[in-house]
Write an enzyme that holds these catalytic residues in place. Structure first.
Site, PDB file in Angstrom:
ATOM      1  N   LYS A 180       0.820  -1.310  -0.034  1.00  0.00           N
ATOM      2  CA  LYS A 180       0.033   0.098   0.197  1.00  0.00           C
ATOM      3  C   LYS A 180       0.833   1.175  -0.129  1.00  0.00           C
ATOM      4  O   LYS A 180       1.833   1.271   0.721  1.00  0.00           O
ATOM      5  CB  LYS A 180      -0.777   0.030   1.211  1.00  0.00           C
ATOM      6  CG  LYS A 180      -1.882   1.075   1.290  1.00  0.00           C
ATOM      7  CD  LYS A 180      -2.876   0.775   2.672  1.00  0.00           C
ATOM      8  CE  LYS A 180      -3.851   1.860   2.790  1.00  0.00           C
ATOM      9  NZ  LYS A 180      -4.588   1.309   3.985  1.00  0.00           N
ATOM     10  N   SER A 229      -9.375   0.887   3.510  1.00  0.00           N
ATOM     11  CA  SER A 229      -8.629   1.824   2.554  1.00  0.00           C
ATOM     12  C   SER A 229      -7.655   1.114   1.846  1.00  0.00           C
ATOM     13  O   SER A 229      -7.079   1.495   0.675  1.00  0.00           O
ATOM     14  CB  SER A 229      -7.757   2.887   3.361  1.00  0.00           C
ATOM     15  OG  SER A 229      -7.201   2.552   4.230  1.00  0.00           O
ATOM     16  N   SER A 235      -9.787  -1.416   7.502  1.00  0.00           N
ATOM     17  CA  SER A 235      -9.173  -1.156   6.101  1.00  0.00           C
ATOM     18  C   SER A 235      -8.588  -2.276   5.334  1.00  0.00           C
ATOM     19  O   SER A 235      -7.989  -2.554   4.148  1.00  0.00           O
ATOM     20  CB  SER A 235      -8.166  -0.103   6.139  1.00  0.00           C
ATOM     21  OG  SER A 235      -8.719   1.367   6.247  1.00  0.00           O
TER      22      SER A 235
END
Length: 466
Positions: free
Chosen positions: A80, A155, A179
């Site tokens: 990420k 996310s 997330s």
């Protein structure tokens, strides 16, 4: 690390493309998929094709010489884009104004490299890791590989979508209130949120110091467990890092769950679900019971207020404090929906913040008592399957909708893993959430592995054009 627009992965690297070793062949195959599919799903913001192939070739040479590259030998990994990488610019999913050049690798990235992982690229994400849709104002929306008209969750949406689309074998995300688990469920992959303190948060943008974790995603529980083993461990530079022994749990991954007491909540977690979600999770509970688990009816008191007490008081205040300078100096550079969410934290008073912390402490005590009766808790990960993009324009409401069952466990700091357990009538994935005692990730893995040994949901793949 090259931007996607300038990358030609199928033609990158040296050596002999016609006679690659095992790691190089795997890496080239993943890079070819990225070149073909990433324009569709937008899961990756940047790719290091040349570096990945050089690393793969070096590993093939080391293996041929009798060396062992590590626990993640030849495993293609994406991260990420909220981790610090030496010499690389991290976007944090935001505008170039807030991007930073990394001075060193975050400990998790360093541990991945030391374990032999081949880092391919950096994933799309919700701006500043805030939001459960991954509809990004600055880098474009990430799309769900099972239906590109739907959100992947967030996310860590790019991480889940990368795995689901076959762009990598393992991805690393972050989880504060869901997330990792939410996009794992919506994209049909496995995603682990470890206990707070089990994996270093150093070199990662924070959301809430007490809730933040870093964890892996993959199609199989075994791959997630192996990646977790590689990245976990005490970090003296992380104030929340816990020096709790983990041991070598991997040989016992298939030891089964005979006699394991699994709590099924009678309240809240099975209320107001899409019918397919309720059906698939209850069917999954029956599979675990057949594997030897003992199902126990439980009631989780005050579960319905946990989201308000944690996400929309503690978490929003933590986020607002961390990003206050950005909101004051350059609000126009923040995506409107993210800015609106950050602003929710501004009115939270010190008294309200303290009240929520006291409430959370008392709730945690009740879970300690509950875990005397059960070893694990099983719930749906999300109450719905992936919503359509046009239904998710209001990021705050979309986040509320998909995070009902994840925020509370995140605030408690418990280990929790989403495992795919079937599909709805439109072919969209459904995920179940397995929650364990603090620092008992090995039992969470064993339950997930037992379920995958008896089912094939994790072997299904989205139909994407190549």
């Amino acid at each position: 690390m090259s931007e996607l627009s300038t990358t030609h992965p199928a033609r990158s690297g040296g050596g002999s493309p016609s006679m690659p070793g095992a790691s190089e062949a795997e890496t080239r195959a993943r890079l070819a998929r990225i070149e073909s599919l990433n324009p569709i799903v937008n899961a990756l913001l940047a790719v290091d094709a040349d570096g990945a192939i050089r690393r793969a070739q070096a590993q093939d040479e080391a293996r041929a010489a009798g060396d062992w590259p590590g626990l993640l030998d030849g495993v293609t990994v994406t991260v990420k884009d909220c981790f610090e990488l030496a010499g690389e610019t991290t976007s944090y999913g935001s505008s170039t104004r807030f991007a930073r050049m990394g001075q060193r690798d975050a400990p998790v990235v360093r541990r991945l490299r030391d374990a032999g992982a081949i880092l391919i690229g950096r994933n799309n994400l919700s701006e500043f890791c805030l939001g459960s849709t991954n509809q990004n104002e600055h880098h474009g929306p990430c799309r769900n590989p099972w239906d590109t008209g739907r959100v992947p969750g967030g996310s860590s949406g790019g991480s889940a979508a990368s795995v689901a689309a076959g762009l990598c074998r393992v991805s690393i995300g972050t989880d504060t209130g869901g997330s990792i688990r939410i996009p794992a469920a919506l994209c049909g992959v496995v995603g682990l949120r470890p206990s707070v303190g089990r994996v270093s948060n150093s070199g990662v943008i924070p959301c809430s110091v007490d809730f933040d974790t870093v964890g892996p995603l993959a199609y199989s529980v075994a791959d997630v467990a192996r990646a977790f083993a590689a990245i976990s461990g005490y970090d003296p530079e992380d104030p929340n890092s816990a020096d709790v022994p983990l041991g070598n749990f991997l040989p016992d991954l298939k030891a089964g769950i005979a006699g394991t007491r699994i709590g099924l909540p009678r309240n809240f977690y099975f209320d107001n679900l899409q019918p397919a979600v309720a059906e698939r999770v209850r069917a999954a509970a029956a599979v675990l019971e057949k594997a030897g688990a003992v199902l126990v009816d439980i009631t989780i008191e005050d579960a319905e207020v946990a989201q308000a007490r944690t996400a929309f008081s503690l978490l929003v205040a933590d986020m607002a404090q961390y990003h206050l300078d950005k909101m004051e100096s350059a609000p126009e550079s923040i995506g409107p929906e993210v800015l609106r969410r950050l602003q929710l934290g501004l009115p939270v008073s010190g008294v309200q913040y303290a009240e929520s912390r006291r409430w959370l402490a008392s709730w945690k005590l009740r879970f300690r008592t509950l875990f005397e009766r059960v070893d694990l808790i099983l719930t749906p990960t999300t109450p719905i399957v992936a919503p359509r993009i046009y239904d998710s324009a209001d990021m705050i409401e979309a986040t509320r909708a998909v995070s009902r069952f994840t925020y509370g466990f995140g605030a408690l700091g418990l280990p929790a893993m989403s495992v795919p357990c079937g599909f709805d009538g439109d072919g969209m994935p459904v995920g179940m959430q397995i929650v364990g005692r603090w620092f008992d990730e090995p039992l969470v893995f064993r339950a997930g592995a037992a379920f995958q040994a008896a089912t094939d949901h994790h072997r299904q793949r989205p139909a994407l054009p190549l």
